[in-house]
Design a protein around this motif. Structure first.
Motif, PDB file in Angstrom:
ATOM      1  N   PHE A  75     -10.469 -10.721 -10.089  1.00 24.37           N
ATOM      2  CA  PHE A  75      -9.011 -10.739  -9.952  1.00 24.37           C
ATOM      3  C   PHE A  75      -8.522  -9.296 -10.063  1.00 24.37           C
ATOM      4  O   PHE A  75      -8.730  -8.640 -11.090  1.00 24.37           O
ATOM      5  N   CYS A  76      -7.871  -8.816  -9.019  1.00 22.85           N
ATOM      6  CA  CYS A  76      -7.559  -7.398  -8.922  1.00 22.85           C
ATOM      7  C   CYS A  76      -6.135  -7.182  -8.407  1.00 22.85           C
ATOM      8  O   CYS A  76      -5.525  -8.082  -7.820  1.00 22.85           O
ATOM      9  N   SER A  77      -5.638  -5.980  -8.626  1.00 24.03           N
ATOM     10  CA  SER A  77      -4.305  -5.586  -8.160  1.00 24.03           C
ATOM     11  C   SER A  77      -4.396  -4.178  -7.588  1.00 24.03           C
ATOM     12  O   SER A  77      -5.202  -3.362  -8.047  1.00 24.03           O
ATOM     13  N   LEU A  78      -3.566  -3.898  -6.610  1.00 25.79           N
ATOM     14  CA  LEU A  78      -3.557  -2.574  -5.993  1.00 25.79           C
ATOM     15  C   LEU A  78      -2.694  -1.579  -6.753  1.00 25.79           C
ATOM     16  O   LEU A  78      -2.613  -0.412  -6.363  1.00 25.79           O
ATOM     17  N   ARG A  79      -2.046  -2.011  -7.838  1.00 24.62           N
ATOM     18  CA  ARG A  79      -1.223  -1.087  -8.617  1.00 24.62           C
ATOM     19  C   ARG A  79      -1.708  -1.003 -10.066  1.00 24.62           C
ATOM     20  O   ARG A  79      -0.973  -0.585 -10.946  1.00 24.62           O
ATOM     21  N   SER A  80      -2.936  -1.366 -10.305  1.00 23.61           N
ATOM     22  CA  SER A  80      -3.485  -1.383 -11.658  1.00 23.61           C
ATOM     23  C   SER A  80      -4.458  -0.224 -11.845  1.00 23.61           C
ATOM     24  O   SER A  80      -5.534  -0.205 -11.232  1.00 23.61           O
ATOM     25  N   PRO A  81      -4.123   0.769 -12.692  1.00 21.26           N
ATOM     26  CA  PRO A  81      -5.069   1.859 -12.955  1.00 21.26           C
ATOM     27  C   PRO A  81      -6.406   1.362 -13.507  1.00 21.26           C
ATOM     28  O   PRO A  81      -7.467   1.887 -13.156  1.00 21.26           O
ATOM     29  N   TYR A  82      -6.347   0.348 -14.366  1.00 27.78           N
ATOM     30  CA  TYR A  82      -7.589  -0.176 -14.924  1.00 27.78           C
ATOM     31  C   TYR A  82      -8.443  -0.854 -13.858  1.00 27.78           C
ATOM     32  O   TYR A  82      -9.681  -0.858 -13.948  1.00 27.78           O
ATOM     33  N   THR A  83      -7.785  -1.469 -12.848  1.00 27.74           N
ATOM     34  CA  THR A  83      -8.561  -2.047 -11.753  1.00 27.74           C
ATOM     35  C   THR A  83      -9.327  -0.965 -11.013  1.00 27.74           C
ATOM     36  O   THR A  83     -10.470  -1.165 -10.599  1.00 27.74           O
ATOM     37  N   TRP A  84      -8.700   0.208 -10.855  1.00 22.98           N
ATOM     38  CA  TRP A  84      -9.393   1.303 -10.174  1.00 22.98           C
ATOM     39  C   TRP A  84     -10.666   1.688 -10.910  1.00 22.98           C
ATOM     40  O   TRP A  84     -11.745   1.771 -10.299  1.00 22.98           O
ATOM     41  N   PHE A 122     -12.615  -1.503   1.166  1.00 25.21           N
ATOM     42  CA  PHE A 122     -11.193  -1.192   1.290  1.00 25.21           C
ATOM     43  C   PHE A 122     -10.531  -1.135  -0.084  1.00 25.21           C
ATOM     44  O   PHE A 122      -9.706  -0.246  -0.339  1.00 25.21           O
ATOM     45  N   LEU A 123     -10.862  -2.067  -0.975  1.00 21.36           N
ATOM     46  CA  LEU A 123     -10.268  -2.067  -2.309  1.00 21.36           C
ATOM     47  C   LEU A 123     -10.534  -0.744  -3.008  1.00 21.36           C
ATOM     48  O   LEU A 123      -9.611  -0.127  -3.565  1.00 21.36           O
ATOM     49  N   GLU A 124     -11.781  -0.291  -2.986  1.00 25.51           N
ATOM     50  CA  GLU A 124     -12.107   0.957  -3.664  1.00 25.51           C
ATOM     51  C   GLU A 124     -11.452   2.146  -2.977  1.00 25.51           C
ATOM     52  O   GLU A 124     -10.965   3.073  -3.646  1.00 25.51           O
ATOM     53  N   SER A 125     -11.406   2.141  -1.660  1.00 26.08           N
ATOM     54  CA  SER A 125     -10.772   3.235  -0.928  1.00 26.08           C
ATOM     55  C   SER A 125      -9.290   3.314  -1.241  1.00 26.08           C
ATOM     56  O   SER A 125      -8.745   4.409  -1.467  1.00 26.08           O
ATOM     57  N   PHE A 126      -8.619   2.166  -1.283  1.00 20.88           N
ATOM     58  CA  PHE A 126      -7.181   2.154  -1.578  1.00 20.88           C
ATOM     59  C   PHE A 126      -6.917   2.657  -2.989  1.00 20.88           C
ATOM     60  O   PHE A 126      -6.063   3.520  -3.207  1.00 20.88           O
ATOM     61  N   LEU A 127      -7.642   2.120  -3.959  1.00 12.07           N
ATOM     62  CA  LEU A 127      -7.399   2.478  -5.354  1.00 12.07           C
ATOM     63  C   LEU A 127      -7.723   3.939  -5.623  1.00 12.07           C
ATOM     64  O   LEU A 127      -6.993   4.624  -6.337  1.00 12.07           O
ATOM     65  N   ARG A 128      -8.816   4.430  -5.067  1.00 14.02           N
ATOM     66  CA  ARG A 128      -9.143   5.847  -5.209  1.00 14.02           C
ATOM     67  C   ARG A 128      -8.043   6.696  -4.569  1.00 14.02           C
ATOM     68  O   ARG A 128      -7.629   7.731  -5.120  1.00 14.02           O
ATOM     69  N   GLY A 129      -7.565   6.253  -3.419  1.00 21.90           N
ATOM     70  CA  GLY A 129      -6.542   7.012  -2.721  1.00 21.90           C
ATOM     71  C   GLY A 129      -5.255   7.148  -3.502  1.00 21.90           C
ATOM     72  O   GLY A 129      -4.706   8.245  -3.641  1.00 21.90           O
ATOM     73  N   VAL A 130      -4.752   6.036  -4.059  1.00 20.24           N
ATOM     74  CA  VAL A 130      -3.440   6.092  -4.713  1.00 20.24           C
ATOM     75  C   VAL A 130      -3.525   6.573  -6.150  1.00 20.24           C
ATOM     76  O   VAL A 130      -2.538   7.122  -6.674  1.00 20.24           O
ATOM     77  N   PHE A 131      -4.681   6.419  -6.820  1.00 18.61           N
ATOM     78  CA  PHE A 131      -4.774   6.799  -8.229  1.00 18.61           C
ATOM     79  C   PHE A 131      -5.512   8.111  -8.478  1.00 18.61           C
ATOM     80  O   PHE A 131      -5.430   8.662  -9.582  1.00 18.61           O
ATOM     81  N   ALA A 132      -6.216   8.619  -7.489  1.00 17.82           N
ATOM     82  CA  ALA A 132      -6.984   9.849  -7.712  1.00 17.82           C
ATOM     83  C   ALA A 132      -6.693  10.931  -6.691  1.00 17.82           C
ATOM     84  O   ALA A 132      -6.923  12.111  -6.967  1.00 17.82           O
TER      85      ALA A 132
END
Length: 375
Positions: free
Chosen positions: A186-195, A280-290
């Motif tokens: 269970f994941c979210s695109l706006r969760s730093p911990y998910t990243w 895609f999940l990892e690419s998105f999260l890395r993109g917006v959080f890092a």
């Protein structure tokens, strides 16, 4: 402009240099007056995590040249813990498993003066928390960060190992089964911990041959749940130190709140259908959080999608498909049915769900156990 402001602000707030200066300034009054360093501990009487944390206070006091000042505090407000019932049930279950793993004897009786006002003034909201000269540390999960800081400050004998260290992944060899377990994430695109959880989740699934199912949900704020400023600041700074421990980049953030997340979820659903969801999940999260990529722009989202292997010609069609909303709502309902309320959460097959990037080692235990039973 909005993304640029977000990048600048978050880089500043998560800057290690600024953190070090904040610590130095916080220590100035104590050093000028020649006072003993004080670690404040905030204990919530009905909180299982406080019971575990309090059991380590005598050893902590013995190890370090500090004074531990204990305080009793009330439960967090509804704003900071909008689902107290589920939080209480999860905490009891999780704390029992922690106690067994680390061989801790929870403290049930604890007396101390009231510290609710002090905790609020210093800027936190939970029990089982430590505060030392400008920085917060929650429970036994973050005690190792506090211990390393005290050691670095020369307040302990050299060579001490943390009382409780986060377990590393085992990545055992030779553990397999003819039936691949399902790892629900269970994941979210706006969760730093998910990243900071996602690379390890992918690693576990790939190493043990599990089927990884991404169960995306809308962020809490976009589901009408508040996230007060003190909570946001703590999460931001806590994620930074955990990212540093894990060797992951974090801190140059382009907040994807609103349309960027919605567009991202539309593409995530498309990517899942193409067998490229984890990428895609990892690419998105890395993109917006890092990397501070603006996922609200066509250029930024295309960059995120391209490195995940999505066909650029299919993006417009995927973005126009609103069916992800029903999927996100179904995932949210199932997550709540598991007794959890937020992400990152996960489970193996029909085993009890786990919450938090701190519990990925438990997820691996469940995965190994399931493979062993099925093997």
């Amino acid at each position: 402009m909005k993304a640029a402001i977000s990048r600048t602000l978050t880089r500043t707030l998560t800057s290690p240099t600024l953190r070090d200066w904040r610590w130095r300034l916080a220590a100035v009054p104590r050093r000028l007056q020649g006072q003993q360093p004080v670690v404040h501990y905030f204990h919530q009487a009905d909180d299982p995590y406080s019971h575990l944390t309090a059991s380590l206070l005598p050893q902590l006091q013995q190890r370090y040249r500090v004074r531990i000042a204990s305080h009793l505090v009330p439960p967090p407000s509804m704003e900071n813990a909008p689902d107290l019932a589920r939080l209480g049930e999860w905490s009891a279950r999780d704390a029992r498993r922690l106690a067994g793993h680390f061989k801790l004897a929870p403290v049930r009786e604890f007396s101390a003066p009231d510290g609710g006002e002090l905790r609020q003034r210093l800027g936190h909201y939970l029990g089982a928390t430590f505060y030392f000269e400008g920085e917060w540390y929650w429970g036994i999960d973050r005690l190792h960060h506090l211990e390393r800081r005290l050691a670095d400050a020369g307040l302990a004998e050299a060579g001490l190992q943390p009382l409780v260290a986060p377990p590393d992944l085992l990545l055992e060899e030779g553990v397999s089964s003819t039936q691949a377990p399902v790892l629900h994430f269970f994941c979210s695109l706006r969760s730093p911990y998910t990243w900071i959880a996602t690379p390890r989740i992918r690693q576990l699934a790939e190493h043990y041959g599990a089927e990884l199912r991404l169960r995306f949900v809308l962020p809490m704020v976009m589901r009408g749940l508040p996230v007060p400023i003190e909570k946001r600041l703590y999460i931001l700074r806590d994620t930074k130190r955990e990212a540093e421990r894990l060797g992951l980049p974090f801190g140059t953030i382009a907040d994807p709140l609103g349309a960027p997340t919605e567009r991202g979820l539309a593409l995530l659903q498309h990517a899942i259908g193409q067998g490229k969801g984890p990428e895609f999940l990892e690419s998105f999260l890395r993109g917006v959080f890092a990397e501070g990529i603006d996922a609200g722009s066509d250029r930024g989202l295309a960059r995120i999608a391209q490195r995940a292997g999505l066909d650029p010609d299919e993006l417009a069609v995927a973005l126009a498909d609103p069916s992800w909303r029903a999927v996100a709502e179904a995932n949210r309902s199932e997550m709540l049915g598991e007794g959890l309320w937020g992400v990152p959460s996960f489970r193996i097959d029909d085993l009890p769900a786990l919450w938090g990037q701190d519990r990925i080692w438990m997820l691996e235990q469940d995965l190994i156990g399931q493979l062993t039973r099925q093997g």
